[in-house]
Every structure is written in structure tokens, then in C-alpha cells.
Design a protein around this motif. Sequence first.
Motif, PDB file in Angstrom:
ATOM      1  N   ALA A   1       0.839  -1.199   0.000  1.00  0.00           N
ATOM      2  CA  ALA A   1       0.000   0.000   0.000  1.00  0.00           C
ATOM      3  C   ALA A   1       0.873   1.247   0.000  1.00  0.00           C
ATOM      4  N   LYS A   2       1.970   1.214   0.752  1.00  0.00           N
ATOM      5  CA  LYS A   2       2.878   2.359   0.829  1.00  0.00           C
ATOM      6  C   LYS A   2       3.955   2.308  -0.253  1.00  0.00           C
ATOM      7  N   PHE A   3       4.304   1.094  -0.687  1.00  0.00           N
ATOM      8  CA  PHE A   3       5.314   0.935  -1.732  1.00  0.00           C
ATOM      9  C   PHE A   3       4.808   1.474  -3.064  1.00  0.00           C
ATOM     10  N   SER A   4       3.512   1.723  -3.152  1.00  0.00           N
ATOM     11  CA  SER A   4       2.930   2.242  -4.394  1.00  0.00           C
ATOM     12  C   SER A   4       3.576   3.553  -4.820  1.00  0.00           C
ATOM     13  N   ARG A   5       4.127   4.300  -3.862  1.00  0.00           N
ATOM     14  CA  ARG A   5       4.778   5.571  -4.197  1.00  0.00           C
ATOM     15  C   ARG A   5       5.947   5.363  -5.149  1.00  0.00           C
ATOM     16  N   MET A   6       6.679   4.275  -4.936  1.00  0.00           N
ATOM     17  CA  MET A   6       7.776   3.963  -5.841  1.00  0.00           C
ATOM     18  C   MET A   6       7.279   3.208  -7.060  1.00  0.00           C
ATOM     19  N   MET A   7       6.374   2.273  -6.823  1.00  0.00           N
ATOM     20  CA  MET A   7       5.872   1.425  -7.903  1.00  0.00           C
ATOM     21  C   MET A   7       5.202   2.244  -9.001  1.00  0.00           C
ATOM     22  N   CYS A   8       4.569   3.347  -8.631  1.00  0.00           N
ATOM     23  CA  CYS A   8       3.837   4.160  -9.595  1.00  0.00           C
ATOM     24  C   CYS A   8       4.681   5.318 -10.127  1.00  0.00           C
ATOM     25  N   SER A   9       5.985   5.227  -9.967  1.00  0.00           N
ATOM     26  CA  SER A   9       6.900   6.257 -10.452  1.00  0.00           C
ATOM     27  C   SER A   9       7.913   5.629 -11.408  1.00  0.00           C
ATOM     28  N   ASN A  10       8.641   6.462 -12.114  1.00  0.00           N
ATOM     29  CA  ASN A  10       9.716   5.984 -12.974  1.00  0.00           C
ATOM     30  C   ASN A  10      10.986   5.861 -12.128  1.00  0.00           C
ATOM     31  N   ALA A  11      11.214   4.674 -11.588  1.00  0.00           N
ATOM     32  CA  ALA A  11      12.380   4.429 -10.730  1.00  0.00           C
ATOM     33  C   ALA A  11      13.571   4.078 -11.626  1.00  0.00           C
ATOM     34  N   PHE A  12      14.124   5.092 -12.242  1.00  0.00           N
ATOM     35  CA  PHE A  12      15.183   4.919 -13.230  1.00  0.00           C
ATOM     36  C   PHE A  12      16.557   5.262 -12.637  1.00  0.00           C
ATOM     37  N   ILE A  13      17.579   4.586 -13.148  1.00  0.00           N
ATOM     38  CA  ILE A  13      18.969   4.853 -12.764  1.00  0.00           C
ATOM     39  C   ILE A  13      19.795   4.924 -14.031  1.00  0.00           C
TER      40      ILE A  13
END
Length: 338
Positions: A282-294
Motif C-alpha cells: 500500500a505504501k510501496f505504491s509511491r515507488m511502484m507508480c513512479s519511474n524508478a530509473f537509474i
Amino acid sequence: MKVFIIGGTGLLGSAAADILIARGDEVSTLALPPLPPGAPINPKMKVHFGNYMELSDEELAKYMEGCEGFIFAAGVDDRVTGPHPVYDLYEKYNTEPTQRLLKIAKQSGVKHAVILGSYFTHFDRIHPEWELSKWNPYIRSRIHQQEVALSEAGEGFDVAVLGLPYIFGIQPGRKPVWTILCENILSMKKKTMWPKGGTTMVTVRQVGEATVGALDKNERGHFYPIGYYNMEWTRMLKLFHKAMGCPDKPIKIIPNWMFAMGGKMINKKNKKAGIEAGLNMAKFSRMMCSNAFIEPSLGCLPLGVTGDDIEKAIEDSVKLSMLAIEGKVEDMVEMKAE
């Protein structure tokens, strides 16, 4: 160079071993049996079977005697659940062994050490608003593991921690981690519903290159965020669909709140079962719904990682996952705490 690996018969450890041996280095490993059936374990690597968790410091020191390099390619990831607080489980299998093994390595004369960690620690640092460490015990434990590892570095003892992201590629005889995602996609009959966003990723071979590069190039204590290919979820899912044999299956983008709601349902299910997951979805959605790019320049390029065929690696991973799901491959080795 003489190198000792814990987990050298695993998916990632064996990739590093192959590169080291190909250039003439001497490699030995301690790993849990059995070997994955049909896995191309390098015959030039000296394999010792055993559980480092059950060995004394003196016994482990004997394996490291005369070694210049040490690689910790074992432990557990966020797929492993347990009773609350699950954080203690991750400390037991990831953080505590890291500290113990690095101390033994240093005392044994090892000069260069590499710890395979998680890219979550990178995003916790650059996106504090996501509150990753606050809500996700697995991520909090990886941060602690990284802190512990880097604290052991010093004059004459280099320690590199690799922040590993999504990894694609296979080892015959070993069940891919991607069976979980394939099963999730299969459970959505008419369309695959997924949020916006995306992730960075690498192939298994690239992890091997990064690991060897860290042994060679790192000085003192340093964390390297590893990412070479940045891909939005929709493109990745299309590649999954193609490899799964449903290339025309629609993908429906759902709003972030809907993904978070699904995460709450998972949390309730886990609580009812008496277990806790490493990621609070539920809280991990902040990262999951973003472009976590490196970008490769942050870790891969400095360590000498070269390009690879990421689409082929995804295809191979998905196809082997489907064979596992369909029961067409027997006696596949699954992840264990090493």
C-alpha cells in the motif's frame, strides 16, 4: 586474483565466477546443495557445500585464506515473508552475515569485498518523500546492511555495495523470480491492469560484470546504484505478454490509488495468515507508480558494465517461468537462505 564467493553456484554468483575464471582468476565458493539440474556451473570453480550460517569463524576463515577478493552473493530478498517483525528475518540472513563475514575477510587478509545489495537504498536516499524505509522492513534492513558493510571499509580493505535492480536472465534448473509476476498476469484474464511508472533493470551477465568491476575498481567504501536499461511498465509488460504467448492482451493503466488499495488488501490477507511481507504494498505504491530509473553513469559505466540484449533476457526469464508454472520442468531449485 584468488576470490572466495558465498553463493557462487547461484544465478548472480556464478555469473561473476565465469568472468573471473575466464580472465585467469582462481575462484572457490561455499554454497547450499543441490546444484540446479543442468546448470552450467564452471568446472574450474572449486565448490564447497555447506551453510555459512552454521560454520564457525575459524572454519570460514580457512576458506578465505590466501584470498584477495570476497563476494557475498547470498541472503534473501523481499519475496521471503515471515512472522512479525519480518525485519528480524532480513537482519538474520542479510545484515548480520554481512558484518560477520566482512570482519572475517579483513582478518584473513582479503583486500577487496563486494556485497550484493538492493537499489531500494538508492531511492530511499534520493526520494525521502516516498518514505521507503519507514514503511518497508525489507528496505530498512537493506539500508542497515549497507551501512554495516561500508563501516567495515578502511585502509587496505575496500568494500563495495551494489544496489541491484530488476534482473533478467536464467540459470537452467533454477526457478526464476519472475514466476510470481507471470502468475499475477495470468490471474488477470481479460486485461493486465497496472499503474503508470517503470523501473531500471540489468541482465544477469551485467551483474557479473558489475561485481567483478567492483572488485577491481572500488576503493575504500562505496555504494554503486546499478541500472543500465530504463523501461516503463507498459513496455515491459508487452514483452512479458509476447513471451507468455498472449501478445495481444490489453494493458489497462490504473490510477495510483487503485494500486494502493490492492496493496491494502494484500496487507490484510497477510495479517490474517499471521505473516508480514518485506514490502508494504500500500505504501510501496509511491515507488511502484513512479519511474524508478537509474542512469548507467551512476554505477554501471564506472564499473565497466557493457551493453546486453535485455529483451532476450526478459524473454528467456518469462519462458522458463512459464515452464515452471505449467509443471514442465521438474526439480527446479528455488531461492533459499544461504
